[in-house]
Scaffold this motif. Structure first.
Motif, PDB file in Angstrom:
ATOM      1  N   ALA A   9      29.069  14.509  10.964  1.00 23.11           N
ATOM      2  CA  ALA A   9      28.517  13.085  10.967  1.00 23.11           C
ATOM      3  C   ALA A   9      27.745  12.660  12.107  1.00 23.11           C
ATOM      4  N   TYR A  10      26.935  11.542  11.868  1.00 21.46           N
ATOM      5  CA  TYR A  10      26.051  11.231  12.641  1.00 21.46           C
ATOM      6  C   TYR A  10      26.358   9.817  13.094  1.00 21.46           C
TER       7      TYR A  10
ATOM      8  N   LEU B 195      14.611  28.472  11.453  1.00 20.59           N
ATOM      9  CA  LEU B 195      14.147  27.532  12.327  1.00 20.59           C
ATOM     10  C   LEU B 195      13.444  26.207  11.571  1.00 20.59           C
ATOM     11  N   LEU B 196      12.592  26.624  10.557  1.00 16.83           N
ATOM     12  CA  LEU B 196      11.673  25.782  10.023  1.00 16.83           C
ATOM     13  C   LEU B 196      12.615  24.669   9.001  1.00 16.83           C
ATOM     14  N   PRO B 197      13.314  25.200   8.449  1.00 22.96           N
ATOM     15  CA  PRO B 197      14.356  24.452   7.438  1.00 22.96           C
ATOM     16  C   PRO B 197      15.236  23.459   8.301  1.00 22.96           C
ATOM     17  N   TRP B 198      15.650  23.950   9.480  1.00 24.47           N
ATOM     18  CA  TRP B 198      16.488  23.224  10.209  1.00 24.47           C
ATOM     19  C   TRP B 198      15.697  22.047  10.714  1.00 24.47           C
ATOM     20  N   PHE B 199      14.545  22.260  11.112  1.00 26.27           N
ATOM     21  CA  PHE B 199      13.531  21.042  11.550  1.00 26.27           C
ATOM     22  C   PHE B 199      13.537  20.015  10.728  1.00 26.27           C
ATOM     23  N   GLY B 200      13.103  20.450   9.385  1.00 30.12           N
ATOM     24  CA  GLY B 200      12.788  19.321   8.339  1.00 30.12           C
ATOM     25  C   GLY B 200      14.104  18.988   7.831  1.00 30.12           C
TER      26      GLY B 200
ATOM     27  N   GLY C 233      20.667  18.766  15.559  1.00 30.08           N
ATOM     28  CA  GLY C 233      19.370  18.702  15.691  1.00 30.08           C
ATOM     29  C   GLY C 233      18.647  17.312  15.555  1.00 30.08           C
ATOM     30  N   ALA C 234      19.369  16.436  14.538  1.00 31.42           N
ATOM     31  CA  ALA C 234      18.852  14.918  14.474  1.00 31.42           C
ATOM     32  C   ALA C 234      19.198  14.303  15.703  1.00 31.42           C
ATOM     33  N   ALA C 235      20.460  14.710  16.221  1.00 32.35           N
ATOM     34  CA  ALA C 235      20.745  14.060  17.362  1.00 32.35           C
ATOM     35  C   ALA C 235      19.757  14.362  18.895  1.00 32.35           C
TER      36      ALA C 235
ATOM     37  N   HIS D  34      25.558  20.406   4.630  1.00 28.66           N
ATOM     38  CA  HIS D  34      26.601  19.817   5.409  1.00 28.66           C
ATOM     39  C   HIS D  34      26.594  20.296   6.924  1.00 28.66           C
ATOM     40  N   SER D  35      25.843  21.084   7.113  1.00 28.39           N
ATOM     41  CA  SER D  35      25.734  21.710   8.281  1.00 28.39           C
ATOM     42  C   SER D  35      25.773  21.055   9.940  1.00 28.39           C
ATOM     43  N   VAL D  36      26.508  21.043  10.439  1.00 29.05           N
ATOM     44  CA  VAL D  36      26.594  20.337  11.781  1.00 29.05           C
ATOM     45  C   VAL D  36      25.394  20.716  12.575  1.00 29.05           C
TER      46      VAL D  36
END
Length: 428
Positions: A73-74, A20-25, A321-323, A314-316
């Protein structure tokens, strides 16, 4: 279900879900990277930036869904349509409805082409896009905006050279390199985010940050969506369709170019799995979503590909999460204003790394495929692509514009198909 193949060079591969924490960053890092360009397009056109943020986030999620979560891809606001959108925005009786209809049309063009590709396959790509074309095109993708990044690092809003700008850009660059080389663990995965934060602090100290926009912004801000049959009654806009539809073929070359870069980074072939038809359909659907919300057409972002290359994450799930963050930020005025206040030199300092990494990937393609540049055909193809693409040669016919990157790609493909394998001087 995770795929059986795993890229040994990736810290987090495509199907890996971070904690969770790394995912957020990590997601925040991608958000910061794409934010400036995504909101710049609507600002230049006269569209509410909040719409662009929401449509880019939803569009990216739609893209990930259609491509079965296989491509990291974003999708952000496309620069290719700026001139056309500015013209439509100023036209009498046009404005938002015309731009929306144009965006929907470009999405439909993508969907039609995806159906054709699905029917005939994508084997033709190997002939049309060999390594001698792909390598220089990828280099152009990275270096095509190099001059813009350098100018943003030197000149202030008044167009005057400002040493403080250069200092902030170089300091941001130096710190980003330091974080990338010497930090490990979680901090080693977010060097771009750390570089942006550090550069922002330095920019604050040097007095080039406009904090007034943060103070003036409200915490909650509803984007001014332009939804057909809700905000307006749509009518057929032939001018918008004729103006924007042809540009779809230009952005398709960028789409394919970005896929080529991602193929090399992730050690996969996305033209085969999930297939070019799926990626085109995903991009087209995202553009239709943008049009229905009143936002500009979207496209995949090279800046975010650069983040993938540098971090080897390279995780989708990180992209998704950015989206989600982008959609949320469309409604949070304070946070949007904070990110909007990041000055150009900070973004430029980051861009020196991101664009350079993509360009280096193109060079790597030439090296790995052992391209012989003593061979005249190869030398001519590479030379034309690089100079036309990096030099910024643009082809304009009426309202139709072929960007430098697209023109360089077309010329490279054309030369590769018509030039003989050996020149007469090489035969003797």
């Amino acid at each position: 279900m995770k795929e059986s193949f795993r890229n040994p060079d990736a810290i987090l591969d495509i199907g890996d879900r971070p904690k969770l924490l790394p995912w957020f960053g990590l997601s925040l890092q991608h958000l910061f990277t794409m934010f400036g360009a995504t909101v710049l397009v609507p600002r230049l056109v006269g569209i509410d930036p909040g719409i662009a943020l929401v449509s880019s986030g939803i569009g990216t999620i739609v893209y990930l869904f259609i491509t079965k979560g296989k491509i990291p891809a974003y999708l952000g606001s496309s620069f290719a349509f700026i001139a056309a959108m500015q013209m439509l925005m100023k036209g009498e009786g046009q404005g938002y409805p015309a731009i929306a209809q144009g965006a929907i049309t470009t999405g439909l063009v993508y969907l039609v082409v995806s159906l054709i590709v699905k029917k005939i396959g994508s084997a033709w790509l190997d002939k049309v896009l060999p390594a001698i074309v792909v390598g220089p095109v990828v280099m152009v993708i990275g270096l095509g905006l190099a001059a813009n990044a350098a100018n943003s690092a030197m000149f202030n809003a008044a167009g005057e050279y400002d040493f403080r700008y250069v200092f902030v850009a170089l300091a941001t660059l130096a710190l980003t390199i330091f974080f990338n080389m010497w930090f490990k663990g979680f901090l080693g995965l977010i060097p771009i985010l750390l570089g942006i934060v550090s550069g922002y602090i330095i920019a604050l100290i040097t007095g080039i940050v406009d904090t007034s926009i943060i103070a003036q912004a409200s915490w909650f801000s509803m984007p001014q969506f332009q939804i057909p049959f809700v905000q307006y009654t749509p009518s057929l806009q032939i001018g918008a369709i004729v103006t924007m539809a042809p540009i779809a073929f230009v952005t398709m070359t960028e789409h394919i170019g970005h896929l080529m870069v991602l193929n090399k980074l992730t050690k996969r072939n996305f033209f085969e799995d999930p297939g070019l038809s799926k990626t085109l359909a995903g991009d087209g659907a995202a553009q239709i979503v943008a049009g229905l919300l009143g936002g500009p057409p979207t496209t995949s972002y090279g800046e975010n590909i650069g983040v993938l290359a540098i971090t080897r994450v390279h995780s989708v799930f990180v992209i998704a999460g950015a989206a989600v963050f982008a959609v949320a930020l469309g409604f949070v005025g304070k946070m949007s204003a904070l990110i909007l206040s990041i000055p150009n030199p900070v973004i430029s300092g980051i861009s020196f790394v991101l664009f350079g990494v993509i360009a280096a990937s193109g060079l790597k393609i030439l090296i790995e495929n052992k391209i012989d540049l003593d061979k005249k055909k190869n030398l001519l193809i590479a030379s034309v692509i690089l100079v036309v693409g990096i030099g910024g040669l643009v082809l304009e016919v009426g309202t139709f514009t072929l960007s430098a990157m697209a023109l360089a790609t077309v010329l490279g493909i054309f030369l590769n198909l018509i030039l003989p394998e050996t020149s007469r001087s090489e035969e003797s």
